[in-house]
Design an enzyme around this catalytic site. Sequence first.
Site, PDB file in Angstrom:
ATOM      1  N   CYS A 127       0.121  -3.879  -3.238  1.00  0.00           N
ATOM      2  CA  CYS A 127       0.440  -3.259  -4.488  1.00  0.00           C
ATOM      3  C   CYS A 127       0.831  -4.283  -5.692  1.00  0.00           C
ATOM      4  CB  CYS A 127       1.338  -2.088  -4.366  1.00  0.00           C
ATOM      5  SG  CYS A 127       1.835  -1.146  -5.999  1.00  0.00           S
TER       6      CYS A 127
ATOM      7  N   HIS B  70       0.134   6.675  -7.325  1.00  0.00           N
ATOM      8  CA  HIS B  70       0.798   6.305  -8.756  1.00  0.00           C
ATOM      9  C   HIS B  70       1.181   7.172  -9.737  1.00  0.00           C
ATOM     10  CE1 HIS B  70       1.834   1.972  -7.953  1.00  0.00           C
ATOM     11  NE2 HIS B  70       0.574   1.618  -7.574  1.00  0.00           N
TER      12      HIS B  70
ATOM     13  N   HIS C 168      -4.584   5.521  -3.661  1.00  0.00           N
ATOM     14  CA  HIS C 168      -3.566   4.444  -4.011  1.00  0.00           C
ATOM     15  C   HIS C 168      -3.149   4.450  -5.574  1.00  0.00           C
ATOM     16  CE1 HIS C 168      -1.440   0.335  -3.508  1.00  0.00           C
ATOM     17  NE2 HIS C 168      -1.376   0.629  -4.760  1.00  0.00           N
ATOM     18  N   GLU C 169      -4.081   4.467  -6.391  1.00  0.00           N
ATOM     19  CA  GLU C 169      -4.016   4.790  -7.957  1.00  0.00           C
ATOM     20  C   GLU C 169      -3.340   6.007  -8.037  1.00  0.00           C
ATOM     21  OE1 GLU C 169      -3.655   2.085  -9.486  1.00  0.00           O
ATOM     22  OE2 GLU C 169      -4.549   0.906  -7.923  1.00  0.00           O
TER      23      GLU C 169
END
Length: 208
Positions: A100, A146, A142-143
């Site tokens: 990351c 966030h 993953h995004e």
Amino acid sequence: MSIHPIVVYGEPVLHRRAEAVTVFDDALRTLVSDMYETLRASNGVGLAATQIGVGKQIFVYDADDEDAGVRRRGVFINPILVGSKVPEGRPDAETESEGCLSVPALDFPLKRSEKVTITGVDENGETVSLAVTGWFARIMQHEYDHLQGTLYVDHLQDRWKRRWKRAQKAEGFDRPGLSWLPGVDPDPFGHDAVDEGADARGPGAGEA
């Protein structure tokens, strides 16, 4: 277009759920353009707005989708993600590791859904949608995380969680105020040493 500093794990904006975008104007389109430029300079594969200190529901991506055999580049604003059940068992350190941009120079293995569908809108308010598998599905998860205020290291289990906690303390990543500037500071994942034209990027910069 401008390249923005990428904030590191201890920054509070990374741990708050991002706000929905309600105004689609030139300022938003400039922000998205800046995010693409920052992503390019970072050698990453995805970048969330929270990673440049902007608490909005936006992420951009630019990476090979190996399962589909295509290159994908785009933006999701106010996304909704639905994923398949996460497989059981221990993650494989060779094939299931993530990195990351906001946890520089580290990577750890993590189980993810093998297939996801994600929908949202682009910078012009037009509907966008993807159904993807494998590594590209990992980037999307993953995004998306966030934007919920969660980083991949927050999902780690067992010895990987312990290793992350030790590294977090050693690197001072629990403190706010840390950042790095892509294209100016050394690439924390060493991608600036990779031959130009090689796509050796992992999720997140590993970033996804």
